[in-house]
Write a protein that holds these residues in place. Sequence first.
Motif: not given
Length: 697
Positions: A413-425, A638-639, A667-670
């Motif tokens: 859902q975050a990707i669909d909104r164009g938001e890069t998800p949080r990365f963590a260990p 694309t997202r 970041a890129r939308s089709a």
Amino acid sequence: MRPLTELSPSGTARAVVATGLPPSEDDEAALLAWLRPVRERIAASFNLEEEVAFLAWELGRLPPGLNREERAALILLALTALIALRQGSTRLPFRDRAIRLEIARQLLQEEGSIPGLDAARAVKLAESLIEEGRVAAIVGGPEDFKPLIVDGPYLYLQKMRALEERFADALRRRIAGDGDDSGWPEAEVAAAVLDVEGRPAVRNGVPLPLSDDQLAAVRTAASHRLAVISGGPGTGKTTIVVSILRVLRRLGIPPEAMLLAAPTGKAAQRLGQSIQAGLQAVAQPSPEDNDLETIPEPRTLHRLLGYSPSTGRFLHHENNRLAGRVVVVDEGSMIDLVLMERLARSLRDDARLVLLGDDHQLPSVEAGAVLRDLLAEDDDGPSPLGPRAVRLTQSHRMRPDDPDGRNILTVSQAIDRGETPRFAPSRDRDDTIVERPSLAEVTFQGVEFLEASEGSGVIEALLHRWTVEVIRALPDFDDLIARRYLIGRTGFSEQDQGRLTRLFDHFDRSRVLCLTRVLPSGADRINDRLHDQAFAATPAGSFRADDLLPGEPVMMQVNDYSRMLFNGDQGLILSVSEGGRPAPMVVFRRADEFVTHRIGSLRSVLRRSYAMTVHKSQGSEFDRVALILPDADIPLNTREILYTALTRSRGAVTLVGSRDTFAQGVARSARRYSGVAERVRAAPRPPQTDLESVNWK
């Protein structure tokens, strides 16, 4: 060994004779030499067949009096229109030079054999040719019958403009017919819905009531001749199909008048299985519910509409309508404008059409993101369907006992909104992608990321682990793929049916996904690597290196109506004996049975499918997915494609590639351009002349 001669559309012998001539003495040879790297980039960057370039080349040959540079510019314009078509657009914003310039730069990464023709020069030159009327042989206005049509600020392929108009006309007539006598009073609809609500499905002894948005979708489908229902993974689209059918049966529609369809054989099979499971889950079925056991099985849209591959025509159209009083079509995001238009014109005037899908997924491989267009809210207004468009927003995957599924859903859902998800260990929140420092630490749970730079060997190591821990994870895998299966007059024995079911279920639980077929990260290369591992495990001398091996998954690449096999159908290579010596055959699962075909007659249309493109995976669900990202950013990244890939999995997604490439995709939308919505909103047009003689294949 002599080098292979490249085939040429202008004649291979001519191309051979022309080789070595100065470009000034042979324009045709120079253009074909210029086109060669362009063809390669079409495949690598846009996942299109190289034949698309030759189609554009043929268009560029038609206008007389053009020099080499002008023809190349015209070829690029035709290619840009064809690329936009295959990316889901029905038209190209011709006046928006930036869009055409971006595609031209992707195709012209070097000067090649036409000095001075860069992307900017080619774009301006094509505009001048059209404005001066020098390419009138192939470019016309809205009333012309020419390959390319300029309609206001847009450039269309003539076929796509005609399809848009015809499809919009059919929808407007269906919407306008809502108020006639073919519907039911609101009180009858409400009573039918209430009775279905009172007899919910039950799982593990717990009733599963419909949510508010699911109830709204059911009421909409019963109250209108057209309903378009969209929802992401886990929103219960299939659940409401069962409820819609139950309500319509109570309103008097017989089961035999209910037609079910999907764009692929796999999706149709899944729809049928889900409906049967949903009906069986009703704890206190009514007589009307029991009637639905006889509902016709779902079919592909091509089968439903009676497509004939020999003639390229459909049996059903406005002069030979489908008999169904309700038609339910799943996986609507995968359906192109050609099929949508045919379906809309093939319905009875009083029939109900229910389209379901996820408009945030990739559009169809062919042109027309129709589901998205019908649901879109833009500067011109809300969805052109008004109350007939319903969105399901409540996810039923967000269960406390399913943290992995919840993680996948939240990240997608975050990707669909164009938001890069949080990365963590480690995963301390649902919106986290766990970044693994090494392959050994990948757990195949939730969403994980593994950095893999070009030449690092990470992908090779992952594929080795995938072979050991995923493909060969079934305890008796070697026995199941090596044994001889016996088929008699009534099919496989009960024991062999059970073995085949276990084997097919096993392969259906996992898949490697890729953005494209070509490139080192593409499905073709990944399949080759996994095949090499399987070949290394076979007894020496048993098979040739290029053989299809026992236990290899394969996929149909075309529709074969004589065998009732369809593009995207998946099978397994196994040894089968039909009353004689065993032979390698391809086995396909069809509903609750298995069918076999000899490999020889199908070999040219089969492709290994350990890995598949994300486009091909639409309509499928897996427990575990590995997504191989390309080494460098490409237009396909694309997202929408990332969202679609993640939502194919119920429990585990392993992203493999570059963080930068992943971020560029998010970041890129089709960009897809279509006139469907504005045409549906427009005032009705006078009846059009019938065009059944046109081949809309």
